[in-house]
Design a protein around this motif. Structure first.
Motif, PDB file in Angstrom:
ATOM      1  N   LEU A 156      75.734  44.707  76.567  1.00 38.01           N
ATOM      2  CA  LEU A 156      75.561  44.185  75.203  1.00 38.01           C
ATOM      3  C   LEU A 156      76.319  43.553  74.424  1.00 38.01           C
ATOM      4  CD1 LEU A 156      75.343  48.110  74.134  1.00 38.01           C
ATOM      5  CD2 LEU A 156      73.613  47.022  75.175  1.00 38.01           C
ATOM      6  N   ASP A 157      77.534  43.397  74.984  1.00 41.11           N
ATOM      7  CA  ASP A 157      78.386  42.446  73.977  1.00 41.11           C
ATOM      8  C   ASP A 157      78.240  40.924  74.152  1.00 41.11           C
ATOM      9  OD1 ASP A 157      79.139  42.006  77.070  1.00 41.11           O
ATOM     10  OD2 ASP A 157      81.155  41.223  76.358  1.00 41.11           O
ATOM     11  N   ARG A 158      76.946  40.241  75.415  1.00 39.31           N
ATOM     12  CA  ARG A 158      76.105  39.138  75.279  1.00 39.31           C
ATOM     13  C   ARG A 158      74.689  39.586  74.870  1.00 39.31           C
ATOM     14  NH1 ARG A 158      79.483  35.854  74.869  1.00 39.31           N
ATOM     15  NH2 ARG A 158      77.520  34.330  76.623  1.00 39.31           N
ATOM     16  N   THR A 159      74.556  40.523  74.249  1.00 43.72           N
ATOM     17  CA  THR A 159      73.403  40.330  73.100  1.00 43.72           C
ATOM     18  C   THR A 159      72.890  40.149  72.395  1.00 43.72           C
ATOM     19  OG1 THR A 159      72.362  42.474  75.232  1.00 43.72           O
ATOM     20  CG2 THR A 159      71.357  42.312  72.736  1.00 43.72           C
ATOM     21  N   VAL A 160      72.501  38.914  71.284  1.00 45.65           N
ATOM     22  CA  VAL A 160      73.292  38.480  70.008  1.00 45.65           C
ATOM     23  C   VAL A 160      72.624  40.097  68.904  1.00 45.65           C
ATOM     24  CG1 VAL A 160      72.849  36.305  68.138  1.00 45.65           C
ATOM     25  CG2 VAL A 160      72.617  36.304  70.869  1.00 45.65           C
ATOM     26  N   GLY A 161      71.702  40.498  68.958  1.00 46.18           N
ATOM     27  CA  GLY A 161      70.479  40.841  68.371  1.00 46.18           C
ATOM     28  C   GLY A 161      69.532  40.849  68.779  1.00 46.18           C
ATOM     29  N   GLY A 162      68.588  41.830  68.008  1.00 43.25           N
ATOM     30  CA  GLY A 162      67.096  41.697  68.286  1.00 43.25           C
ATOM     31  C   GLY A 162      66.290  42.711  67.059  1.00 43.25           C
ATOM     32  N   VAL A 163      64.662  43.064  67.098  1.00 45.71           N
ATOM     33  CA  VAL A 163      63.956  43.671  66.706  1.00 45.71           C
ATOM     34  C   VAL A 163      63.657  44.110  67.638  1.00 45.71           C
ATOM     35  CG1 VAL A 163      61.857  43.161  65.580  1.00 45.71           C
ATOM     36  CG2 VAL A 163      63.394  41.031  65.682  1.00 45.71           C
ATOM     37  N   ASN A 164      63.286  45.586  66.296  1.00 45.93           N
ATOM     38  CA  ASN A 164      61.809  47.068  66.640  1.00 45.93           C
ATOM     39  C   ASN A 164      60.937  47.293  65.926  1.00 45.93           C
ATOM     40  OD1 ASN A 164      62.002  49.338  68.493  1.00 45.93           O
ATOM     41  ND2 ASN A 164      62.421  50.350  66.261  1.00 45.93           N
ATOM     42  N   ILE A 165      60.016  47.128  66.917  1.00 47.34           N
ATOM     43  CA  ILE A 165      58.974  47.280  66.184  1.00 47.34           C
ATOM     44  C   ILE A 165      58.336  49.015  66.512  1.00 47.34           C
ATOM     45  CG2 ILE A 165      56.801  46.256  65.508  1.00 47.34           C
ATOM     46  CD1 ILE A 165      57.577  44.424  68.128  1.00 47.34           C
ATOM     47  N   ASP A 166      57.709  49.759  65.469  1.00 47.00           N
ATOM     48  CA  ASP A 166      57.792  51.304  65.743  1.00 47.00           C
ATOM     49  C   ASP A 166      56.739  51.251  64.217  1.00 47.00           C
ATOM     50  OD1 ASP A 166      57.440  53.757  66.223  1.00 47.00           O
ATOM     51  OD2 ASP A 166      59.724  54.268  65.618  1.00 47.00           O
ATOM     52  N   GLY A 167      55.392  51.366  64.416  1.00 48.09           N
ATOM     53  CA  GLY A 167      54.086  50.940  63.795  1.00 48.09           C
ATOM     54  C   GLY A 167      53.579  50.290  62.685  1.00 48.09           C
ATOM     55  N   LEU A 168      52.936  49.559  63.082  1.00 49.53           N
ATOM     56  CA  LEU A 168      52.006  48.121  62.650  1.00 49.53           C
ATOM     57  C   LEU A 168      50.928  48.700  61.629  1.00 49.53           C
ATOM     58  CD1 LEU A 168      52.436  45.093  65.527  1.00 49.53           C
ATOM     59  CD2 LEU A 168      54.100  45.804  62.669  1.00 49.53           C
ATOM     60  N   ALA A 169      50.581  49.063  60.466  1.00 49.65           N
ATOM     61  CA  ALA A 169      49.817  50.003  60.126  1.00 49.65           C
ATOM     62  C   ALA A 169      48.774  48.386  59.732  1.00 49.65           C
ATOM     63  CB  ALA A 169      50.287  49.953  58.709  1.00 49.65           C
ATOM     64  N   PRO A 170      47.298  49.137  59.538  1.00 53.36           N
ATOM     65  CA  PRO A 170      46.408  48.622  59.799  1.00 53.36           C
ATOM     66  C   PRO A 170      45.357  48.304  58.972  1.00 53.36           C
ATOM     67  CG  PRO A 170      45.408  50.524  60.856  1.00 53.36           C
ATOM     68  CD  PRO A 170      47.062  50.671  60.773  1.00 53.36           C
ATOM     69  N   ILE A 171      46.572  47.692  57.466  1.00 53.17           N
ATOM     70  CA  ILE A 171      45.557  47.248  56.274  1.00 53.17           C
ATOM     71  C   ILE A 171      46.345  46.075  56.150  1.00 53.17           C
ATOM     72  CG2 ILE A 171      45.937  50.087  55.778  1.00 53.17           C
ATOM     73  CD1 ILE A 171      49.099  48.855  54.463  1.00 53.17           C
ATOM     74  N   GLY A 172      45.737  45.773  55.045  1.00 52.99           N
ATOM     75  CA  GLY A 172      46.115  44.534  54.408  1.00 52.99           C
ATOM     76  C   GLY A 172      47.524  43.649  54.060  1.00 52.99           C
ATOM     77  N   PRO A 173      47.709  42.204  53.991  1.00 55.51           N
ATOM     78  CA  PRO A 173      49.251  42.207  53.643  1.00 55.51           C
ATOM     79  C   PRO A 173      49.898  42.420  52.833  1.00 55.51           C
ATOM     80  CG  PRO A 173      47.734  40.284  53.797  1.00 55.51           C
ATOM     81  CD  PRO A 173      46.687  41.561  54.069  1.00 55.51           C
ATOM     82  N   SER A 174      51.121  41.912  52.585  1.00 57.47           N
ATOM     83  CA  SER A 174      51.734  42.185  51.550  1.00 57.47           C
ATOM     84  C   SER A 174      52.259  41.341  50.765  1.00 57.47           C
ATOM     85  CB  SER A 174      53.016  43.615  51.753  1.00 57.47           C
ATOM     86  OG  SER A 174      53.802  42.877  52.944  1.00 57.47           O
ATOM     87  N   ARG A 175      52.408  41.913  49.383  1.00 64.16           N
ATOM     88  CA  ARG A 175      53.647  40.462  49.393  1.00 64.16           C
ATOM     89  C   ARG A 175      55.426  40.945  49.601  1.00 64.16           C
ATOM     90  NH1 ARG A 175      50.425  42.123  44.750  1.00 64.16           N
ATOM     91  NH2 ARG A 175      48.600  40.780  44.133  1.00 64.16           N
ATOM     92  N   ASP A 176      55.167  41.922  49.762  1.00 62.61           N
ATOM     93  CA  ASP A 176      56.746  41.849  49.380  1.00 62.61           C
ATOM     94  C   ASP A 176      57.486  42.596  51.108  1.00 62.61           C
ATOM     95  OD1 ASP A 176      55.573  44.623  49.355  1.00 62.61           O
ATOM     96  OD2 ASP A 176      57.179  45.120  48.396  1.00 62.61           O
ATOM     97  N   VAL A 177      58.704  42.688  51.884  1.00 63.06           N
ATOM     98  CA  VAL A 177      58.834  42.763  52.661  1.00 63.06           C
ATOM     99  C   VAL A 177      60.435  44.164  52.255  1.00 63.06           C
ATOM    100  CG1 VAL A 177      60.080  42.309  54.858  1.00 63.06           C
ATOM    101  CG2 VAL A 177      57.971  41.331  54.329  1.00 63.06           C
ATOM    102  N   THR A 178      60.725  45.243  53.052  1.00 69.64           N
ATOM    103  CA  THR A 178      61.399  46.184  53.550  1.00 69.64           C
ATOM    104  C   THR A 178      62.440  45.772  54.804  1.00 69.64           C
ATOM    105  OG1 THR A 178      60.000  48.138  53.979  1.00 69.64           O
ATOM    106  CG2 THR A 178      60.659  47.701  51.512  1.00 69.64           C
ATOM    107  N   ALA A 179      63.746  45.904  53.539  1.00 70.34           N
ATOM    108  CA  ALA A 179      64.464  46.243  55.745  1.00 70.34           C
ATOM    109  C   ALA A 179      65.159  47.560  55.821  1.00 70.34           C
ATOM    110  CB  ALA A 179      65.652  45.694  55.405  1.00 70.34           C
ATOM    111  N   THR A 180      64.666  48.638  56.748  1.00 71.47           N
ATOM    112  CA  THR A 180      65.010  49.917  56.736  1.00 71.47           C
ATOM    113  C   THR A 180      66.545  49.656  57.549  1.00 71.47           C
ATOM    114  OG1 THR A 180      62.774  50.489  57.641  1.00 71.47           O
ATOM    115  CG2 THR A 180      64.797  51.702  57.923  1.00 71.47           C
ATOM    116  N   GLY A 181      67.650  50.261  56.213  1.00 71.42           N
ATOM    117  CA  GLY A 181      68.335  50.319  55.820  1.00 71.42           C
ATOM    118  C   GLY A 181      69.361  49.343  55.215  1.00 71.42           C
TER     119      GLY A 181
END
Length: 520
Positions: free
Chosen positions: A359-384
């Motif tokens: 973990l001290d050699r893990t820079v960071g990362g991305v988690n994916i939990d659900g990609l909604a089958p709807i159109g694109p958005s104008r905005d993005v939200t960051a959980t947390g």
């Protein structure tokens, strides 16, 4: 991505419940997709990391008895008044005449100068704890604990963990619907059945003997018998410098534990880096879902989990393929399809406790939990919200894509602490959990809210979460591109994003980075 989702969310996979045939089908499919995407086996030369599990079911639960406040002890009924269980792998749990102490919100946050256990030896005692953070009632996020936005310190999991660190025999969290963000029915249904954990070498004997929730009227009655007022103590507990309050009462509780063990699997692949191959960027998504569940009015009893989270696995495979086609990055990229998210983030928890890559050699990362089958958005939200230096990378990426960052909806619900990235974050690894906002290109915020509400009401954790050839993939493609850019930026970079000073995860990251040569 269509192919992956259609396959994993088909009835053949029976809702991807961990264990037996459904798991074998699922991990075989993921390994096949990982190979086709150009990944190499990432778990010490293998594709699979074993995740040993233990299931504990409380049986024959006695009433919760509180004595010392009057001639007659108070007795509270299991289920309607309280729920209880144990993390410990032991056939019997017994709390006998344990001294009770009101410890406010049960928080120890050195970076904020906050210690609800100050000056107290909790060994053998029972902690009575308020849910959420001291400043949860604020409208904004200006309080020491980010106000309305829940922090890790507000989560019930933290409160039980801290009580154990303090040496408590038992911990009782006071349920209150608004700060908990759900009613007693949710607590009751969640805690009166089998509890799932990952196995530990010490059988979790370092945890409290018993963890419990009590109804707010129960807490009021207990404190009244000690000559105290819950409302007044709650107000005092919201102020810095609060000191724990011994109640002069004793708690007793007992129950038996039925114990079963098993094994599930994380699937791990890697794209080795070039010049910084011993530094790692992690991308995760959970493969499991609920299996067979309550049937709908058509008799369908398979919870297929198309959005949750066959779509996330499809995203994971797509990101692996995109990065493989782009060629090796400076840093190594790890792709992990983790198990048992629906049972309490257990697959990611096991990985975080037993990391294949330090973990001290893990820079960071991305988690994916659900990609909604709807159109694109104008905005993005960051959980947390804005917790770490990852936000700088996010803002730069959004600028290049012509998107804006919007506030997280329902920040008080603590969504950051309810998906697999949290298992890494609480051990210091900065993780992105971002996605499309509600402001859709077609229909705006009204359409976005309607789509989100429709999914929650009619498909989330229900047989209706099924794949359809009619799904709109334009928004999924937009979100996947965003996640690709974020992960690739980390993989091609040389910096080590950290949590902001004062964040609840900053201290553990700093400690991890300083522990060994070359850390972070």
């Amino acid at each position: 991505m269509r192919e992956v989702i259609a396959r994993l969310a088909s009835d053949e996979f029976e809702g991807r419940a961990p264990g037996a045939r459904a798991e074998d089908l699922t991990i075989t499919e993921i390994i096949s997709r990982f190979k086709a995407a150009g990944l190499e086996p990432g778990s010490n030369g293998q594709w699979l990391q074993e995740v040993p599990t233990v299931d504990i079911t409380a049986k024959d639960v006695s009433p919760l008895t509180v004595s010392g406040g009057g001639a007659k002890p108070l007795r509270f009924a299991y289920g309607s008044d309280f729920v209880a269980g144990s993390y410990r792998v032991t056939p019997q749990t017994r709390i006998a005449d344990s001294e009770m102490v009101f410890v406010g919100y049960g928080i120890v946050a050195p970076e904020l100068g906050w210690n609800d256990y100050a000056g107290l030896d909790m060994k053998g005692k029972t902690a009575v704890i308020l849910v959420n953070d001291p400043d949860y009632a604020m409208e904004g996020e200006d309080g020491p604990f980010k106000g309305r936005r829940m922090t890790y310190y507000g989560r019930w999991t933290y409160k039980f963990e801290e009580a154990a660190r303090q040496g408590a025999a038992a911990a009782l969290i006071v349920h209150d619907t608004f700060p908990a963000a759900y009613g007693w029915n949710v607590v009751n249904s969640s805690w009166t059945n089998t509890q799932h954990y990952v196995r530990r070498p010490d059988n979790a004997m370092g945890e409290t003997q018993a963890n419990a929730w009590i109804q707010k009227p129960v807490a009021e009655a207990i404190l009244a018998s000690a000559g105290k007022d819950l409302a007044a103590l709650s107000t005092a507990a919201g102020q810095k410098g609060f000191k724990p309050v011994p109640l002069g009462l004793k708690a007793s509780l007992s129950f038996a534990n039925t114990i079963e063990t098993g094994v599930s699997h994380n699937v791990i692949g890697i794209l080795p880096g070039t010049t910084r191959k011993d530094e790692y960027v992690l991308t995760t998504a959970h493969w499991d879902h609920l299996g067979r569940c309550n049937a709908d009015n058509t008799g369908d009893d398979i919870c297929n989990g198309a959005v949750d989270n066959a779509s996330g696995i499809a995203g994971l495979v797509a990101l692996a393929d995109m990065n493989h086609r782009a060629g090796p990055a400076r840093r190594s990229q790890v792709f992990a399809a983790v198990t048992l998210e629906e049972s309490g983030l257990l697959g990611s928890e096991w990985y975080a406790r037993n990391p294949v890559f330090p973990l001290d050699r893990t820079v960071g990362g991305v988690n994916i939990d659900g990609l909604a089958p709807i159109g694109p958005s104008r905005d993005v939200t960051a959980t947390g919200g804005d917790k770490s230096e990852l936000t700088g990378i996010l803002r730069q990426t959004l600028a290049t894509m012509g998107l804006r960052l919007s506030p997280e909806a329902y920040a008080e619900r603590g969504g950051y602490y309810r998906s697999d990235h949290f298992s890494l974050a609480k051990r210091g690894v900065p993780m992105f959990r971002v996605g499309r906002g509600l402001d859709l290109v077609e229909g705006g915020i009204e359409a976005g809210k309607a789509a989100a509400d429709d999914y929650t009401k009619n498909r989330y954790h229900q047989p209706g979460d099924e794949y359809s050839p009619d799904w709109n993939f334009t928004g999924i493609a937009q979100e996947t591109e965003l996640l690709y850019r974020l992960g690739r930026t980390l993989a091609e970079g040389t910096t080590w994003p950290n949590w902001y000073p004062g964040d609840e995860f900053r201290a553990v990251r700093d400690k991890s980075c300083a522990a060994g040569p070359g850390g972070c």
